[in-house]
Write an enzyme that holds these catalytic residues in place. Structure first.
Site, mmCIF file in Angstrom:
data_model
loop_
_atom_site.group_PDB
_atom_site.id
_atom_site.type_symbol
_atom_site.label_atom_id
_atom_site.label_comp_id
_atom_site.label_asym_id
_atom_site.label_seq_id
_atom_site.Cartn_x
_atom_site.Cartn_y
_atom_site.Cartn_z
ATOM 1 C CB CYS A 267 40.873 47.532 31.033
ATOM 2 S SG CYS A 267 39.956 48.402 29.734
ATOM 3 C CG HIS A 326 42.279 44.967 27.438
ATOM 4 N ND1 HIS A 326 41.869 45.340 28.701
ATOM 5 C CD2 HIS A 326 43.425 44.251 27.629
ATOM 6 C CE1 HIS A 326 42.707 44.877 29.601
ATOM 7 N NE2 HIS A 326 43.663 44.217 28.975
ATOM 8 C CG ASP A 349 46.745 44.214 30.863
ATOM 9 O OD1 ASP A 349 46.264 45.088 31.599
ATOM 10 O OD2 ASP A 349 46.070 43.579 30.027
#
Length: 683
Positions: A267, A326, A349
């Site tokens: 991530c 995250h 994202d």
């Protein structure tokens, strides 16, 4: 045959804007001229004769396939003909014999990308060798959708090519340096290439909302094309382990050179690349970390975990997960596609988690919509809302008369979305922006927002909160200890009574990845104690032998998860809680001068003492600095417990200015320890 009346262009020079400082494009290392939309740039035309009033002179800028004026992909301007304010402008600035300077101003909503130039002079057409230019978003322009009024924030979110991510667990946050490198060689060229590879129509490339969404999809390879392959297996043969990356530049350069996806990322790497791409294109962007971030696969605003009576996770029933952290990206823009009130920061994202409209992308979702619980505001707001503000449910599965019974033994309303963090403007410190995502946990406003969000779902809640007769709460805290030492978990039990009661305490401990994926069960610890006070503490100790040997199963930073169940023997009342811990590592010292000179050798001395109880194998030091020195590595082999090593890395700076040097130590057991220093490079 050309006559004296036939005007011809012999050469064209692209010129930097006279107020180039406000455009900040000179740092891009590309051979193609770079400009920002909504502001002026200059062309110097070298003609075969002085320009006369009867000469025709048209400039044509085209982008995309089959350029067309009606589709805004072909722009024709005549520097002698004044145009309205909603169209591109051109005007003659200077004329000296056969040299003419033309000022061109694009509109603030122009298509972003690569343009080609042709100059028509009557029947003659001239296309310069340097026939292309890049046009970017312009956050300095008030009419641009990405306008950002603060110069300090622009310096951080557009111009800063270094930064950091925040990782670890909510109780122990670590900083991971990251080189965004948006001005480095091939980076802007790669970003323009990604725009061309996207499914966007040319006219859609003027909208930062659609560009962000397209770039979110293209930084990952899950859609059949894209930059980076995600890998959370802990096994990274055939590629680079995600924790080894320290910046976006080598990834984007490799992709641009090979046109093949790069292996591997997780991530923070996806966020780093997406932040780089958006900053390069001119959209203010920042990387953001949410700790205890939920992955709500059922999209019901709850995160459900199923455990047996010993606290072991039942994997074939548990589909939701909570990531210890995250990292995603926020982009700054106006949302003209939404009602008033949703401008500003938007979550985008690049990590492939769930499909959105058929592609692995996420956002842009307005922070304002997330904070209000407006979960159906586009794009993907419900999913992101659950990541930072869902309710966490723990279900115990019991076998009663050969039938499974499910009971909610824990409902946590404050366990998801903690310490949401980004780099502070102009500083290397952490800025907590949790309040931009939600009201304070436990406040009446936060519960009202949750109820509002639940009311927008098409189904009712499917659980009943557990009733507590004796327990008020259980709090579990873990020591943050040096890697290789025993870990103590302190269980604090609060009751409504001081009457002595026997309590069975069971703790199941797993080695897991930061995504919540279990790698191995380490052990189960049990204790039965008599509680005699309203508040009592019990300690469970995890022996280092239980986790050290298991680390060979994981080529990542280890995280230990403890699941604790306490049961009052007399009443059978149960309470459960989770706790996570990661390890501390010894720091190392870096000796670097405060200043250095171009083309002179710079020596970096690294000193490290292994104060851990175990030897470290395959120890390496690495040094790098954007635009100054490429990655340099020094192999150190094995460092015994208690041993001190010293290593020197030499480099020769090639670029002036304040430059950040990142130094890293890695080994088979300790994946990364960082140090950094800012050095002024002079001539």
């Amino acid at each position: 045959m050309a006559t004296l009346k036939d005007l011809q262009v012999l050469r064209i020079d692209f010129m930097k804007q006279k107020n180039a400082a406000s455009h900040h494009t000179s740092e891009f290392q590309t051979s193609i001229p770079v400009f920002r939309r909504g502001q002026v740039f200059y062309l110097r035309l070298f003609l075969n004769q002085p320009l006369q009033p009867f000469h025709n002179l048209n400039l044509q800028f085209s982008t995309g396939p089959n350029p067309n004026i009606s589709k805004h992909t072909l722009v024709v301007v005549n520097p002698r003909v004044p145009l309205s304010s909603h169209r591109w402008q051109a005007s003659l600035q200077d004329q000296s014999n056969a040299e003419v300077t033309v000022a061109v101003t694009s509109v603030p909503h122009a298509i972003v990308g690569k343009y080609y130039l042709q100059v028509k002079t009557g029947s003659n057409t001239f296309q310069p060798e340097e026939d292309a230019l890049y046009l970017l978003f312009n956050p300095w322009c008030k009419e641009d959708m990405v306008f950002m009024p603060s110069e300090e924030e622009l310096a951080e979110y557009i111009l800063n090519d270094t930064g950091c991510h925040f990782v670890g667990v909510a109780q122990y946050i670590r900083q991971k340096p990251w080189n965004f490198g948006q001005f480095e060689k091939d980076i802007l060229d790669c970003c323009i290439l990604l725009l061309d590879e996207s499914s966007l129509k040319p006219i859609e490339k003027r909208d930062p909302v659609l560009v962000c969404r397209a770039m979110s999809a293209l930084v990952n390879f899950e859609n059949g094309k894209g930059v980076l392959v995600g890998n959370w297996s802990g096994k990274y043969e055939g590629g680079t382990a995600p924790y080894l990356w320290t910046g976006s530049v080598p990834i984007l350069q490799q992709y641009y050179t090979t046109m093949q996806p790069v292996c591997f990322g997780q991530c923070w790497v996806f966020s780093g690349i997406l932040t780089t791409v958006l900053r390069a294109l001119g959209i203010p962007a920042r990387s953001v970390t949410a700790f205890d971030s939920a992955h709500d696969t059922e999209r019901n605003l709850t995160v459900d975990a199923y455990v047996d009576e010993k606290g072991k996770t039942i994997t074939d029933m548990t589909y939701d997960s909570i990531w210890n952290f995250h990292v995603w990206t926020e982009a700054w823009m106006k949302r003209r596609d939404l009602p008033k009130g949703y401008d500003g920061w938007q979550v985008v994202d690049g990590t492939p988690q769930e499909r959105s409209e058929g592609a692995y992308c996420c956002g842009p979702s307005p922070l304002a919509a997330i904070r209000k619980g407006d979960i159906f505001m586009v794009y993907d707001t419900k999913f992101i809302f659950s990541e930072v503000n869902g309710d966490k449910l723990i279900w115990m599965v019991k076998s009663v008369n050969e039938q499974q019974e499910l009971h909610v033994v824990s409902k946590e309303t404050m366990g998801i979305g903690k310490n949401i963090s980004t780099k502070a403007v102009g500083q290397d410190s952490r800025n907590d922006i949790t309040s931009e995502y939600k009201y304070p946990e436990g406040s009446s406003e936060e519960r009202e927002i949750m109820e509002h969000a639940f009311s927008l779902l098409s189904f009712e809640k499917e659980y009943v909160s557990p009733i507590r007769d004796n327990f008020l709460q259980m709090i579990v805290q873990a020591d943050h200890v040096l890697f290789g030492n025993a870990v103590n978990f302190t269980v604090t039990l609060k009751r409504k009574t001081a009457i002595p009661q026997d309590v069975n305490i069971s703790g199941s401990f797993d080695l897991q990845m930061y995504t919540g994926k279990r790698v191995a069960n380490l052990c189960i610890l049990n204790k039965t104690v008599m509680l005699e006070e309203e508040v009592s503490e019990v300690t469970l100790t995890l022996d280092p032998k239980s986790y050290i040997d298991r680390l060979i199963m994981l080529d990542d930073d280890p995280i230990i998860r403890g699941f604790i169940i306490s049961e009052i023997v007399e009443s059978g009342e149960i309470i459960a809680s989770e706790v996570f811990t990661c390890f501390q590592y010894p720091k190392f010292s870096v000796q670097l001068p405060n200043t250095a000179k171009v083309d002179q050798v710079l020596v970096c001395t690294c000193i490290f003492k292994n104060s851990m109880a175990i030897p470290l194998t395959n120890v390496k030091f690495s040094l790098e600095s954007l635009g100054v020195v490429p990655l340099q590595i020094s192999n150190q082999g094995t460092v015994k417990a208690g041993e001190t090593i010293q290593s020197q890395i030499k480099c020769t700076p090639v670029k002036t200015g304040p430059r950040k040097f990142i130094v890293k130590l890695s080994s088979d057991q300790v994946k990364e320890i960082h140090a950094q220093k800012l050095i002024l490079i002079t001539k």
